[in-house]
Design a protein around this motif. Structure first.
Motif, PDB file in Angstrom:
ATOM      1  N   ILE A  12       0.272  -5.169 -84.439  1.00 54.50           N
ATOM      2  CA  ILE A  12      -0.255  -6.848 -85.582  1.00 54.50           C
ATOM      3  C   ILE A  12      -0.758  -7.813 -84.546  1.00 54.50           C
ATOM      4  CG2 ILE A  12       1.158  -8.738 -86.709  1.00 54.50           C
ATOM      5  CD1 ILE A  12       3.017  -6.968 -86.967  1.00 54.50           C
ATOM      6  N   LEU A  13      -2.279  -8.204 -85.298  1.00 57.56           N
ATOM      7  CA  LEU A  13      -2.380  -9.565 -84.492  1.00 57.56           C
ATOM      8  C   LEU A  13      -2.441 -10.882 -85.148  1.00 57.56           C
ATOM      9  CD1 LEU A  13      -4.968 -10.482 -82.842  1.00 57.56           C
ATOM     10  CD2 LEU A  13      -6.720  -9.948 -84.332  1.00 57.56           C
ATOM     11  N   ILE A  14      -2.085 -12.002 -84.364  1.00 62.89           N
ATOM     12  CA  ILE A  14      -2.381 -13.137 -85.033  1.00 62.89           C
ATOM     13  C   ILE A  14      -3.328 -14.153 -84.690  1.00 62.89           C
ATOM     14  CG2 ILE A  14      -0.365 -15.394 -85.703  1.00 62.89           C
ATOM     15  CD1 ILE A  14       2.063 -13.278 -85.159  1.00 62.89           C
ATOM     16  N   ASN A  21       1.854 -22.507 -83.827  1.00 63.82           N
ATOM     17  CA  ASN A  21       2.201 -21.090 -84.727  1.00 63.82           C
ATOM     18  C   ASN A  21       2.141 -20.366 -84.260  1.00 63.82           C
ATOM     19  OD1 ASN A  21       2.362 -23.346 -87.197  1.00 63.82           O
ATOM     20  ND2 ASN A  21      -0.007 -22.972 -87.339  1.00 63.82           N
ATOM     21  N   ILE A  22       1.398 -19.674 -83.302  1.00 60.00           N
ATOM     22  CA  ILE A  22       1.224 -18.586 -82.631  1.00 60.00           C
ATOM     23  C   ILE A  22       2.558 -17.946 -81.895  1.00 60.00           C
ATOM     24  CG2 ILE A  22       0.737 -16.770 -81.323  1.00 60.00           C
ATOM     25  CD1 ILE A  22      -2.069 -18.535 -81.287  1.00 60.00           C
ATOM     26  N   LEU A  23       3.285 -18.905 -81.436  1.00 58.94           N
ATOM     27  CA  LEU A  23       4.519 -18.666 -80.805  1.00 58.94           C
ATOM     28  C   LEU A  23       5.730 -18.446 -81.684  1.00 58.94           C
ATOM     29  CD1 LEU A  23       4.517 -21.509 -77.767  1.00 58.94           C
ATOM     30  CD2 LEU A  23       4.029 -18.932 -77.650  1.00 58.94           C
ATOM     31  N   LEU A  24       5.694 -19.387 -83.176  1.00 55.75           N
ATOM     32  CA  LEU A  24       6.953 -19.072 -84.346  1.00 55.75           C
ATOM     33  C   LEU A  24       6.471 -17.749 -84.769  1.00 55.75           C
ATOM     34  CD1 LEU A  24       8.634 -20.275 -86.137  1.00 55.75           C
ATOM     35  CD2 LEU A  24       6.612 -21.525 -87.627  1.00 55.75           C
ATOM     36  N   LEU A  25       5.357 -17.309 -84.970  1.00 53.58           N
ATOM     37  CA  LEU A  25       5.230 -16.063 -85.403  1.00 53.58           C
ATOM     38  C   LEU A  25       5.848 -15.103 -84.872  1.00 53.58           C
ATOM     39  CD1 LEU A  25       2.075 -16.908 -87.995  1.00 53.58           C
ATOM     40  CD2 LEU A  25       3.887 -16.195 -88.860  1.00 53.58           C
ATOM     41  N   GLU A  26       5.029 -14.719 -83.719  1.00 52.03           N
ATOM     42  CA  GLU A  26       5.844 -14.107 -82.779  1.00 52.03           C
ATOM     43  C   GLU A  26       7.616 -13.980 -82.500  1.00 52.03           C
ATOM     44  OE1 GLU A  26       1.955 -13.470 -79.248  1.00 52.03           O
ATOM     45  OE2 GLU A  26       3.971 -15.022 -78.906  1.00 52.03           O
TER      46      GLU A  26
END
Length: 283
Positions: A12-14, A21-26
């Protein structure tokens, strides 16, 4: 079927310019077991990252400075030449959802995130993506197998034809109407016959004559669609000499059982049919 482990092992690539937002999704993805997660806050690097790694899923923010998500998707189309973009877009603007789907995205999630909804959409999209990839691989294997089997059949047919040529003077095939569709070997020259444009053989009495009784028996086999083996009949040549011909044939049927013609082989056996001549030493 795709296993849960295969889904959790998908790459998966964010892509989001907001690091929060990146940290939350990761954190959310790792919390449910996803193991292969990459990210970038620079949209200009997204296409090159995908070109190198071919991610199973790209979580793509639409609103980013410099290069927005729509432009990223246009770049991804040059990589995914089959037309499938593994993109789930992230947007806070409802009006962008339909436009994103029209541009090639497969699904979307809205900001602010509903984590349960995000997890569900990611899981479902990955399952479909992996199933499609498995189907593509299966089709490639099937296509390769068909090509290999076709080559084997052609080789086998060529080998059989060669063996037939070595064991006989000619071989032939007829359709259901008695027209010759395939003839291999010097049958015309050997029999002194002529053939029309439809490969229909006609008797040329100026080149000799057949034994009519024997020919009638052969015709009976053909009409009755019976196989025949080593059927010998004679032909009188213009010089009065006798020619002996031996033919074998079998009817052909399609998978439904419909008669579609005959195939067989023929051979000049004149030398073997002549009476033995005593040599002077035995007189």
């Amino acid at each position: 079927m795709i296993s849960e482990q295969e889904i959790l092992s998908a790459s998966i690539l964010i892509v989001d310019d907001q690091q929060s937002n990146i940290l939350l999704l990761e954190e959310m993805l790792r919390g449910v077991g996803y193991a292969c997660i990459a990210s970038t806050s620079d949209p200009y690097t997204a296409c090159e990252l995908h070109r190198k790694n071919r991610y199973d899923l790209i979580l793509l923010d639409l609103k980013m400075p410099g290069m927005d998500g729509f432009q990223v998707m246009e770049g991804l189309k040059d990589i995914e030449t089959n037309g499938y973009l593994p993109v789930l877009v992230i947007t806070a603007e409802p009006g962008h959802k339909l436009r994103a789907l029209s541009a090639g995205a497969k699904d979307f999630v809205s900001k602010p995130f509903d984590l349960v909804e995000v997890q569900t959409r990611i899981h479902n999209m990955l399952e479909v993506r992996l199933l499609n990839r498995e189907l593509e691989n299966h089709n490639k294997v099937l296509e390769r197998t068909v090509l290999e089997r076709t080559a084997e059949l052609r080789e086998s047919e060529a080998r059989f034809r060669r063996l037939t040529e070595l064991s006989s003077d000619w071989h032939w095939e007829q359709d259901e109407n008695g027209h010759f569709t395939k003839i291999f070997g010097p049958v015309f020259e050997m029999l002194g016959i002529r053939v029309d444009d439809e490969l229909t053989i006609t008797r040329d009495h100026q080149g000799g004559s057949w034994n009519e009784t024997e020919r009638d028996l052969l015709e009976e086999n053909l009409v009755a669609r019976r196989p025949f083996l080593d059927f010998v009949y004679t032909r009188t040549n213009p010089d009065g000499s006798q020619q002996y011909l031996m033919v074998s044939g079998e009817p052909m049927f399609d998978p439904s059982g419909r008669f579609i013609g005959y195939r067989g082989i023929g051979k000049d056996v004149t030398e073997t049919m002549r009476p033995d001549v005593e040599s002077p030493a035995n007189e």
